[in-house]
Motif scaffolding. Structure first.
Motif, PDB file in Angstrom:
ATOM      1  N   ASN A   1      -1.497  -2.008   6.318  1.00 58.92           N
ATOM      2  CA  ASN A   1      -2.367  -2.024   7.223  1.00 58.92           C
ATOM      3  C   ASN A   1      -1.888  -2.856   8.667  1.00 58.92           C
ATOM      4  OD1 ASN A   1      -3.443  -4.494   6.686  1.00 58.92           O
ATOM      5  ND2 ASN A   1      -4.850  -4.031   5.243  1.00 58.92           N
TER       6      ASN A   1
ATOM      7  N   ASP B   1       8.064   4.047  -9.639  1.00 56.36           N
ATOM      8  CA  ASP B   1       7.411   2.838  -9.105  1.00 56.36           C
ATOM      9  C   ASP B   1       8.418   2.218  -7.851  1.00 56.36           C
ATOM     10  OD1 ASP B   1       6.437   0.328  -8.349  1.00 56.36           O
ATOM     11  OD2 ASP B   1       6.052  -0.311 -10.571  1.00 56.36           O
ATOM     12  N   ILE B   2       7.970   2.219  -6.724  1.00 56.41           N
ATOM     13  CA  ILE B   2       8.771   2.017  -5.638  1.00 56.41           C
ATOM     14  C   ILE B   2       9.100   0.338  -5.580  1.00 56.41           C
ATOM     15  CG2 ILE B   2       6.982   1.420  -3.804  1.00 56.41           C
ATOM     16  CD1 ILE B   2       8.776   3.231  -1.922  1.00 56.41           C
TER      17      ILE B   2
ATOM     18  N   VAL C   1      -0.232   0.246  -2.830  1.00 59.80           N
ATOM     19  CA  VAL C   1       1.236  -0.044  -2.984  1.00 59.80           C
ATOM     20  C   VAL C   1       1.633  -1.399  -2.199  1.00 59.80           C
ATOM     21  CG1 VAL C   1       2.077   1.482  -1.023  1.00 59.80           C
ATOM     22  CG2 VAL C   1       3.478   0.956  -2.841  1.00 59.80           C
TER      23      VAL C   1
ATOM     24  N   SER D   1      -0.171   6.730   3.691  1.00 59.11           N
ATOM     25  CA  SER D   1      -1.591   7.470   4.060  1.00 59.11           C
ATOM     26  C   SER D   1      -2.001   8.344   2.973  1.00 59.11           C
ATOM     27  CB  SER D   1      -1.600   8.219   5.334  1.00 59.11           C
ATOM     28  OG  SER D   1      -1.238   6.960   6.302  1.00 59.11           O
TER      29      SER D   1
ATOM     30  N   GLY E   1      -3.134   7.597  -0.054  1.00 57.78           N
ATOM     31  CA  GLY E   1      -3.857   6.942  -1.020  1.00 57.78           C
ATOM     32  C   GLY E   1      -5.192   6.638  -0.324  1.00 57.78           C
ATOM     33  N   ILE E   2      -5.208   5.357  -0.255  1.00 58.75           N
ATOM     34  CA  ILE E   2      -6.625   4.679   0.065  1.00 58.75           C
ATOM     35  C   ILE E   2      -7.018   5.300   1.546  1.00 58.75           C
ATOM     36  CG2 ILE E   2      -7.462   2.646   1.168  1.00 58.75           C
ATOM     37  CD1 ILE E   2      -5.918   1.081  -1.135  1.00 58.75           C
ATOM     38  N   TYR E   3      -5.977   5.533   2.378  1.00 55.97           N
ATOM     39  CA  TYR E   3      -6.103   6.033   3.569  1.00 55.97           C
ATOM     40  C   TYR E   3      -6.701   7.523   3.527  1.00 55.97           C
ATOM     41  CZ  TYR E   3      -4.980   2.020   6.357  1.00 55.97           C
ATOM     42  OH  TYR E   3      -5.014   0.484   6.888  1.00 55.97           O
TER      43      TYR E   3
HETATM   44  N1  AR6 Z   1       5.061   3.099  -6.136  1.00 60.18           N
HETATM   45  C1  AR6 Z   1       4.909   4.175  -5.587  1.00 60.18           C
HETATM   46  N2  AR6 Z   1       3.867   4.674  -4.978  1.00 60.18           N
HETATM   47  C2  AR6 Z   1       2.673   3.909  -5.313  1.00 60.18           C
HETATM   48  C3  AR6 Z   1       2.616   2.851  -6.004  1.00 60.18           C
HETATM   49  C4  AR6 Z   1       3.955   2.190  -6.514  1.00 60.18           C
HETATM   50  N3  AR6 Z   1       3.990   1.126  -7.296  1.00 60.18           N
HETATM   51  N4  AR6 Z   1       1.262   2.368  -6.037  1.00 60.18           N
HETATM   52  C5  AR6 Z   1       0.833   3.121  -5.430  1.00 60.18           C
HETATM   53  N5  AR6 Z   1       1.550   4.112  -4.857  1.00 60.18           N
HETATM   54  P1  AR6 Z   1      -1.894   3.296  -0.726  1.00 60.18           P
HETATM   55  P2  AR6 Z   1      -2.379   4.153   2.279  1.00 60.18           P
HETATM   56  C6  AR6 Z   1       1.101   5.299  -4.059  1.00 60.18           C
HETATM   57  O1  AR6 Z   1      -3.281   3.406  -0.840  1.00 60.18           O
HETATM   58  O2  AR6 Z   1      -2.983   5.354   1.683  1.00 60.18           O
HETATM   59  C7  AR6 Z   1      -3.567  -0.972   1.185  1.00 60.18           C
HETATM   60  O3  AR6 Z   1      -4.622  -1.680   0.854  1.00 60.18           O
HETATM   61  C8  AR6 Z   1      -0.336   5.751  -4.225  1.00 60.18           C
HETATM   62  O4  AR6 Z   1      -0.544   6.670  -5.419  1.00 60.18           O
HETATM   63  O5  AR6 Z   1      -1.138   2.354  -1.075  1.00 60.18           O
HETATM   64  O6  AR6 Z   1      -1.305   4.222   3.237  1.00 60.18           O
HETATM   65  C9  AR6 Z   1      -2.978  -1.307   2.582  1.00 60.18           C
HETATM   66  O7  AR6 Z   1      -3.080  -2.661   2.833  1.00 60.18           O
HETATM   67  C10 AR6 Z   1      -0.447   6.765  -3.023  1.00 60.18           C
HETATM   68  O8  AR6 Z   1       0.245   7.963  -3.243  1.00 60.18           O
HETATM   69  O9  AR6 Z   1      -1.589   3.459   0.865  1.00 60.18           O
HETATM   70  C11 AR6 Z   1      -3.638  -0.647   3.492  1.00 60.18           C
HETATM   71  O10 AR6 Z   1      -5.176  -1.400   3.822  1.00 60.18           O
HETATM   72  C12 AR6 Z   1       0.778   5.970  -1.822  1.00 60.18           C
HETATM   73  O11 AR6 Z   1       1.417   5.116  -2.938  1.00 60.18           O
HETATM   74  C13 AR6 Z   1      -4.170   0.927   3.018  1.00 60.18           C
HETATM   75  O12 AR6 Z   1      -4.031   0.403   1.484  1.00 60.18           O
HETATM   76  C14 AR6 Z   1      -0.005   5.409  -0.669  1.00 60.18           C
HETATM   77  O13 AR6 Z   1      -1.235   4.531  -1.205  1.00 60.18           O
HETATM   78  C15 AR6 Z   1      -2.928   2.055   3.097  1.00 60.18           C
HETATM   79  O14 AR6 Z   1      -3.572   3.130   2.629  1.00 60.18           O
END
Ligand code: AR6
Length: 183
Positions: free
Chosen positions: A24, A10-11, A33, A131, A133-135
């Protein structure tokens, strides 16, 4: 030489001097995250969004960031893990697609954060899978890009010695390790 390590965890509690946020453009830490970091750092996400936007105005003089631009905020409650800074960077939106253009944007996002870490004079920095995850960018592409960028950065690094890619789920961790042929 800068080391690059893939770890599971967990980062928000990873003991690196700086952690990077997958933000974003507007630093609206609404999900993923970003939300986790904002909530853990300030106690409530809304307060950290306010702090982030203020820092963006001070550091960049504008209300949004491009790929490659970064904003630094204090770690606040995360200091108890040895984290001193949060570096906000923006990766590409992929929605399942991956091409040279997405990769270039991700490269800029990673390199911008690494250069800022160096400027801050810190030795260790931890990244989430920006990028992936949600992206919606494919994790394999993201992981390979990380490795390439960190290797390239090695030649210019002054203070950064260790870079970690922190994967949240066991499944993502395994995929990342297999992608780089480390498993
Ligand atoms: N520790 C480490 N990695 C994590 C954690 C954590 N606690 N929580 C999630 N991840 P994302 P994106 C991973 O969606 O795709 C936000 O709303 C997750 O499993 O967080 O760059 C922003 O505000 C995935 O592998 O980021 C932007 O609007 C990774 O972190 C948008 O999401 C990235 O997932 C950015 O989307």
């Amino acid at each position: 030489m800068v080391s690059f390590e893939i770890v599971r965890g967990d980062i928000t509690r990873f003991p690196a001097e700086a952690i990077v946020n997958a933000a974003n453009r507007y630093l609206e830490h609404g999900g993923g995250v970003a939300y986790a970091i904002a909530k853990a750092a300030a106690g409530n996400a809304r307060e950290y969004i306010r702090i982030s936007k203020e820092a963006m105005r001070e550091q960049l003089g504008k209300g949004s960031i491009e790929h490659g631009e970064v904003v630094v905020t204090p770690a606040m409650r995360l200091e108890k893990y040895g984290i001193r800074y949060v570096i906000h960077t923006v990766g590409p939106y992929c929605g399942g697609r991956w091409d040279e253009n997405k990769k270039e944007k991700l490269r800029k996002a990673i390199l911008g954060a690494l250069r800022k870490a160096d400027e801050l004079g810190i030795r260790s920095v931890a990244f989430p899978a920006i990028s992936a995850g949600i992206y919606g960018c494919p994790l394999e592409g993201v992981v390979r890009t990380f490795k390439e960028v960190v290797e390239g950065f090695s030649t210019e690094a002054m203070s950064v010695e260790r870079v970690y890619l922190v994967l949240y789920s066991e499944r993502d961790y395994r995929t990342a390790v297999e992608t780089l042929g480390l498993g």
